[in-house]
Design an enzyme around this catalytic site. Structure first.
Site, short mmCIF file in Angstrom:
data_model
loop_
_atom_site.label_atom_id
_atom_site.label_comp_id
_atom_site.label_asym_id
_atom_site.label_seq_id
_atom_site.Cartn_x
_atom_site.Cartn_y
_atom_site.Cartn_z
N LYS A 1 61.87 -77.33 7.98
CA LYS A 1 60.70 -78.20 7.94
C LYS A 1 59.36 -77.49 8.17
O LYS A 1 58.26 -77.79 7.42
CB LYS A 1 60.88 -79.26 9.12
N CYS B 1 50.16 -83.10 9.05
CA CYS B 1 51.50 -82.10 8.80
C CYS B 1 51.24 -80.82 8.60
O CYS B 1 51.47 -79.95 9.04
CB CYS B 1 52.27 -82.67 7.75
N1 SAJ Z 1 45.67 -79.93 -0.79
C1 SAJ Z 1 44.72 -78.89 -1.49
N2 SAJ Z 1 45.18 -78.32 -2.60
C2 SAJ Z 1 46.31 -78.66 -3.17
C3 SAJ Z 1 47.20 -79.74 -2.55
C4 SAJ Z 1 46.92 -80.02 -1.43
O1 SAJ Z 1 43.62 -78.63 -1.04
O2 SAJ Z 1 46.62 -78.23 -4.16
C5 SAJ Z 1 45.15 -80.43 0.33
C6 SAJ Z 1 45.18 -82.02 0.40
O3 SAJ Z 1 44.00 -82.41 -0.12
C7 SAJ Z 1 45.37 -82.31 1.78
C8 SAJ Z 1 46.43 -81.30 2.34
O4 SAJ Z 1 46.30 -80.31 1.40
O5 SAJ Z 1 44.08 -82.37 2.60
C9 SAJ Z 1 47.81 -81.99 2.45
O6 SAJ Z 1 48.03 -82.79 1.18
P1 SAJ Z 1 49.52 -82.85 0.74
O7 SAJ Z 1 49.66 -83.62 -0.45
O8 SAJ Z 1 49.74 -81.22 0.29
O9 SAJ Z 1 50.68 -83.18 1.93
P2 SAJ Z 1 50.87 -84.21 2.91
O10 SAJ Z 1 50.23 -83.81 4.25
O11 SAJ Z 1 50.37 -85.62 2.39
O12 SAJ Z 1 52.30 -84.23 3.03
C10 SAJ Z 1 53.37 -82.87 3.08
C11 SAJ Z 1 54.13 -82.65 2.16
N3 SAJ Z 1 54.71 -81.37 2.43
C12 SAJ Z 1 54.92 -80.43 1.33
O13 SAJ Z 1 54.53 -80.68 0.13
C13 SAJ Z 1 55.52 -79.32 1.49
C14 SAJ Z 1 55.49 -83.72 2.66
O14 SAJ Z 1 56.33 -83.50 1.71
C15 SAJ Z 1 55.83 -83.68 4.01
O15 SAJ Z 1 56.70 -84.71 4.20
C16 SAJ Z 1 54.72 -84.01 4.81
O16 SAJ Z 1 53.75 -83.11 4.49
C17 SAJ Z 1 55.21 -84.12 6.36
O17 SAJ Z 1 55.32 -85.18 6.83
O18 SAJ Z 1 55.43 -82.94 6.84
#
Ligand code: SAJ
Length: 404
Positions: free
Chosen positions: A205, A259
């Protein structure tokens, strides 16, 4: 394992409630426990306290057919699911006191053959710690119960689909615990269930989220380099991603949510020497928000110098990522706060189309704010913003690729 079991979930938040509702929806009797009595009452009315598509339908149906009820007390069951938060304490150290409290609550109710599963994001070794805790209080249960770790990996906004369809990683404290936990998830998960041990499942995780954090840090670092080198970072990434084995993520105004911006610290805190890159990625992603705030400040100052008056500024987006209403750990919110702190005479419009009002920020309509502003700062790539036409009379600061 048959559907004739009873399940107790401890924690009815963003993961605990959807999971409880899904299990109950599948015909299994579930009693969800939460320390917040308002949450308990809301759920028992068939309503929900969090925003998640489809969840309301599942909860309503499960409460109406009697399979789901909520309680302020932990109830006896055959399966206990621990789904409580693991926040920080001190300097980014994981605080597992909620997991401990949940385990302590369940201990007096445990009987031979029960299965306990921890889903809360936890530092490596937590499941083994809980095994020691259980056996210290109930030595007669040694090797008579099953204990496993199974992290959730659902994306907010798509939780009900992903709970069913995502693969799961399941690690018991011994092989028979792993098998038992697999049998349980088979009752409601269609994705593949992968067997491992508890420590690997815990680290898995943390690794998933740390991996995403490191990849985003790479994109954010590129955005800083490109700013100096006068290169459009969005075009650069698009071009580099034409390579068959390159897949760079998108830069933004920092990394938020509860997360990705949190879990990597669970590795860094326990393995500080070994986790140089993971720690550095956290720093880079945090620095990006600070850098964006400084850039905005400088742009406001240079507008004043050039025009002899203060600009009107639109801050577009406050959520932690596009098209959601969740402001927790949001870098855009942090930047907006910095802009307020430094504001003198400039008019500032704050825009967040996914929420109707906010305690700190007076919210404006996105088209109005855009039209009335001299400087438009895009912090979150909400779909609405992509409909706004760029004009030459405004300074556009695009930190999230609206016009990429
Ligand atoms: N972000 C960027 N650039 C990107 C992708 C995301 O700057 O190319 C930023 C987003 O704007 C945001 C942050 O990263 O601020 C996180 O967003 P996210 O969409 O990557 O993830 P979360 O926090 O919504 O969900 C994540 C997911 N983990 C992964 O993709 C490895 C999800 O599957 C998990 O279940 C969740 O964390 C969790 O609960 O741990």
């Amino acid at each position: 394992m048959t559907k004739n079991i009873t399940v107790t979930t401890i924690g009815l938040g963003y993961i605990g409630l959807p999971t409880s509702a899904l299990v109950a929806y599948n015909g299994i009797k579930v009693c969800g426990m939460d320390v917040n009595s308002e949450v308990v009452n809301t759920i028992n009315r068939g309503e929900i306290h969090i925003v998640e598509p489809e969840l309301q339908k599942y909860v309503k149906r499960a409460v109406e057919n009697g399979n789901l009820k909520a309680s302020s007390q932990v109830q006896e069951a055959d399966v206990f699911l621990i789904v409580v938060p693991t926040p920080f304490k001190g300097d980014h150290e994981p605080d597992i006191s909620f997991v401990e409290a949940a385990t302590l609550n369940a201990i007096p109710l445990l009987k031979e053959g029960d299965l306990i599963i921890i889903e809360s994001t936890s530092p490596v070794g937590t499941t083994e710690k809980m095994r020691r805790l259980i056996y210290s209080k109930r030595p007669e249960l040694k090797d008579q119960i099953y204990l496993a770790y199974c992290p959730e990996r659902v994306l907010p906004g798509n939780v009900m689909f992903e709970l069913v369809n995502n693969d799961r990683v399941i690690g018991g404290i011994d092989e028979v615990s792993t098998e038992k936990a697999i049998e349980f998830y088979e009752l409601f998960v269609k994705g593949k269930l992968h067997k491992t041990n508890a420590r690997t499942a815990e680290m898995c995780k943390l690794t998933e989220n740390a991996s995403r954090d490191v990849q985003i840090a790479f994109a954010n670092e590129l955005s800083l380099i490109c700013d100096k080198a006068d290169i459009n970072v969005w075009e650069l990434i698009e071009m580099a991603n034409k390579h068959p084995r390159v897949n760079i993520l998108q830069p933004g105004c920092g990394v938020g949510g509860h997360c990705i911006a949190v879990d990597p610290y669970f590795i860094v805190s326990d393995y500080p020497r070994e986790s140089q890159m993971i720690g550095k990625a956290r720093e880079t992603n945090n620095y990006k928000s600070f850098w964006v705030a400084e850039k905005i400040q400088n742009e406001i100052l240079s507008f004043q110098l050039k025009n002899g008056k203060s600009p009107a500024v639109a801050i577009m987006g406050l959520a932690f990522k596009p098209n959601i209403d969740d402001l927790r750990e949001s870098p855009a919110k942090y930047i907006a706060q910095k802009v307020i702190q430094n504001a003198k005479e400039e008019i500032i419009y704050f825009v967040e189309p996914n929420i109707s009002d906010h305690q700190i920020f007076k919210l404006s309509d996105y088209k109005d704010a855009f039209n009335k502003s001299d400087i438009v700062v895009f912090l979150v790539a909400h779909d609405e913003f992509k409909t706004l036409k760029k004009t030459d009379d405004k300074v556009i600061m695009d930190f999230c690729g609206i016009y990429k």
